[in-house]
Design a protein around this motif. Sequence first.
Motif, PDB file in Angstrom:
ATOM      1  N   TYR A 166       0.838  -1.198   0.000  1.00 22.32           N
ATOM      2  CA  TYR A 166       0.000   0.000   0.000  1.00 22.32           C
ATOM      3  C   TYR A 166       0.876   1.251   0.000  1.00 22.32           C
ATOM      4  O   TYR A 166       1.949   1.246   0.592  1.00 22.32           O
ATOM      5  N   THR A 167       0.388   2.286  -0.644  1.00 21.22           N
ATOM      6  CA  THR A 167       1.119   3.562  -0.658  1.00 21.22           C
ATOM      7  C   THR A 167       0.163   4.692  -0.308  1.00 21.22           C
ATOM      8  O   THR A 167      -0.966   4.733  -0.814  1.00 21.22           O
ATOM      9  N   TYR A 168       0.617   5.569   0.566  1.00 24.63           N
ATOM     10  CA  TYR A 168      -0.161   6.766   0.904  1.00 24.63           C
ATOM     11  C   TYR A 168       0.724   7.976   0.696  1.00 24.63           C
ATOM     12  O   TYR A 168       1.855   8.016   1.182  1.00 24.63           O
ATOM     13  N   GLN A 169       0.203   8.952  -0.041  1.00 27.91           N
ATOM     14  CA  GLN A 169       0.993  10.140  -0.334  1.00 27.91           C
ATOM     15  C   GLN A 169       0.186  11.411  -0.123  1.00 27.91           C
ATOM     16  O   GLN A 169      -1.020  11.440  -0.399  1.00 27.91           O
ATOM     17  N   VAL A 170       0.864  12.427   0.353  1.00 30.28           N
ATOM     18  CA  VAL A 170       0.297  13.775   0.350  1.00 30.28           C
ATOM     19  C   VAL A 170       1.139  14.562  -0.654  1.00 30.28           C
ATOM     20  O   VAL A 170       2.364  14.622  -0.520  1.00 30.28           O
ATOM     21  N   LEU A 171       0.493  15.079  -1.669  1.00 27.58           N
ATOM     22  CA  LEU A 171       1.214  15.832  -2.696  1.00 27.58           C
ATOM     23  C   LEU A 171       0.919  17.315  -2.497  1.00 27.58           C
ATOM     24  O   LEU A 171      -0.243  17.719  -2.495  1.00 27.58           O
ATOM     25  N   VAL A 172       1.967  18.074  -2.277  1.00 29.18           N
ATOM     26  CA  VAL A 172       1.802  19.517  -2.079  1.00 29.18           C
ATOM     27  C   VAL A 172       2.571  20.226  -3.193  1.00 29.18           C
ATOM     28  O   VAL A 172       3.778  20.030  -3.325  1.00 29.18           O
ATOM     29  N   ALA A 173       1.871  21.002  -3.980  1.00 33.11           N
ATOM     30  CA  ALA A 173       2.552  21.647  -5.113  1.00 33.11           C
ATOM     31  C   ALA A 173       2.186  23.111  -5.202  1.00 33.11           C
ATOM     32  O   ALA A 173       1.112  23.539  -4.771  1.00 33.11           O
ATOM     33  N   ARG A 174       3.095  23.854  -5.753  1.00 30.46           N
ATOM     34  CA  ARG A 174       2.823  25.259  -6.025  1.00 30.46           C
ATOM     35  C   ARG A 174       3.356  25.621  -7.411  1.00 30.46           C
ATOM     36  O   ARG A 174       4.495  25.308  -7.744  1.00 30.46           O
ATOM     37  N   LYS A 175       2.479  26.241  -8.191  1.00 31.61           N
ATOM     38  CA  LYS A 175       2.914  26.796  -9.475  1.00 31.61           C
ATOM     39  C   LYS A 175       3.403  28.202  -9.149  1.00 31.61           C
ATOM     40  O   LYS A 175       2.600  29.088  -8.862  1.00 31.61           O
ATOM     41  N   LEU A 176       4.723  28.381  -9.127  1.00 34.59           N
ATOM     42  CA  LEU A 176       5.267  29.675  -8.719  1.00 34.59           C
ATOM     43  C   LEU A 176       5.039  30.738  -9.783  1.00 34.59           C
ATOM     44  O   LEU A 176       4.757  31.883  -9.484  1.00 34.59           O
ATOM     45  N   ASN A 177       5.193  30.328 -11.026  1.00 34.00           N
ATOM     46  CA  ASN A 177       4.844  31.206 -12.141  1.00 34.00           C
ATOM     47  C   ASN A 177       4.557  30.297 -13.327  1.00 34.00           C
ATOM     48  O   ASN A 177       4.542  29.082 -13.175  1.00 34.00           O
ATOM     49  N   ASP A 178       4.337  30.871 -14.492  1.00 34.79           N
ATOM     50  CA  ASP A 178       3.925  29.989 -15.597  1.00 34.79           C
ATOM     51  C   ASP A 178       5.053  29.074 -16.078  1.00 34.79           C
ATOM     52  O   ASP A 178       4.822  28.166 -16.870  1.00 34.79           O
ATOM     53  N   ARG A 179       6.261  29.278 -15.576  1.00 34.50           N
ATOM     54  CA  ARG A 179       7.365  28.392 -15.960  1.00 34.50           C
ATOM     55  C   ARG A 179       7.673  27.337 -14.905  1.00 34.50           C
ATOM     56  O   ARG A 179       7.897  26.183 -15.213  1.00 34.50           O
ATOM     57  N   LEU A 180       7.697  27.775 -13.660  1.00 36.50           N
ATOM     58  CA  LEU A 180       8.216  26.907 -12.603  1.00 36.50           C
ATOM     59  C   LEU A 180       7.116  26.411 -11.664  1.00 36.50           C
ATOM     60  O   LEU A 180       6.343  27.201 -11.127  1.00 36.50           O
TER      61      LEU A 180
END
Lengths: 298, 182
Positions: A166-180
Amino acid sequence: MIATKSTLILLTILMARIVAAQDDLLKMLEEETAKDKKPDYTTATFKTTRLINGHSVENVAAGVLDFRISHRFGYINSGLYEFFGLDQATTRLGLDYGLTNRLMIGLGRSTFEKQLDGFTKYKLIRQSSGAKKMPVTVSLMAAMVYKTLKPSTTNRENFKTSNLYYTYQVLVARKLNDRLSLQVMPTMNHYNLVPGTTLSNDLYSIGFGGRIKVSKRVTINAEYYYQLATTKLPDTKNSLGVGVDIETGGHVFQLYVTNSTGMTERSFISESTGDFLKGDIHFGFCISRVFTLKDPRK
Amino acid sequence: MKTTLLSLALLIALTNFAQPVYMTRTGQISFYSKTPMENIDAINNEVTSMINPATGELVFAILIKSFRFERALMEEHFNENYMESDKFPKATFSGKISNLGNIDFTKNGNYPTRVEGELTIHGVKKVITSPGIINISGDKVTATSTFPLHLADFNITIPSLVADKISETVEVKVNCEYQPKK
């Protein structure tokens, strides 16, 4: 004299009104609509639902079926005899489907260890600006793997449940700008059976990833999973992947190099054995083709 | 003389005041791209617009992210790759009804019209002229128009890979129902 004066004043006021009305109608409209501003949700943090090996915060939209063909060759350093890895190949065929815009499910079958996998991913928090400000997108991912490869040891009883992971993940992401865009993935892999009595059944790791958009349709991605030393399986390496996403309408092509052989979370995060720096690198690619089964406007 | 002028000025001022500005928040703008390979259409039901019948001024503000497509991915690519909606979130139009004298906002009927003004899409401003119809029905005003737009005029480039799926010229349809602004 007085009459002319007051007339002039009146006319001036009148003119001012008309002129003001002309100049400011667009401004007036924008002021009027500024009140009913809605949150502006960030879109396209990543090109597709996977970064390299693992998940990104992206989902397929409601009613969209994503057919993913992943292909991975042998180690590049295996020499000319193995044609630098091209003689060997493992694949994973996957079907993902969006139940809602925020909830997706998926099934897959890997040749590596003959694994069957299923997952569900839910977008809990959406990055947004405007009326509602939220700095990050947070997704929860849970996966289950059933290894159907026949056990190599017969000197102990092999339960069917021993092959479940079993795998449990919390994915936290931020689009800092349209490139990164950047992403952090705290992860826990649970093994029903680990290869040693002193080993923990819960293996913790933390992933880091990101993408840089180099053109409108091409991004460069990287992904690294660091396994906490206390729960790391012996003789395993941390998973690293670097790749390129190329989007062409309904397809996304992902080309990458990685030291991981397996394509399910438990196999690439907890059981990678290749040493990237020594050339234990697989070249791989994934073709994602989406089919819209439901018109979102209906 | 004084009284006449004053009352005349007041009369004009009052008349002007009495004519309301018309507004909508739920106007419709759609566009169609037709090629032998693929037809693409998108619709935006949240168009905001105002008409000032006193001056004939007509303005629109359109949120690009509110266009809805038949496929979610089309919408994403439209915003990401073509319109760059984070950089240019809105399209605006600011123009004038050229034959205002022929339109009686107090009398029901269909009035053919012509609108000329500045259209700003993708950060590019361009003067356009478009025929349309203004329908008056009670205090409801409906404006409809259809006109072509050349994507290249607005710096919207189509990569050769999808050139046979996206038309260089799209047909834009406007359908807005206005109410007097309170």
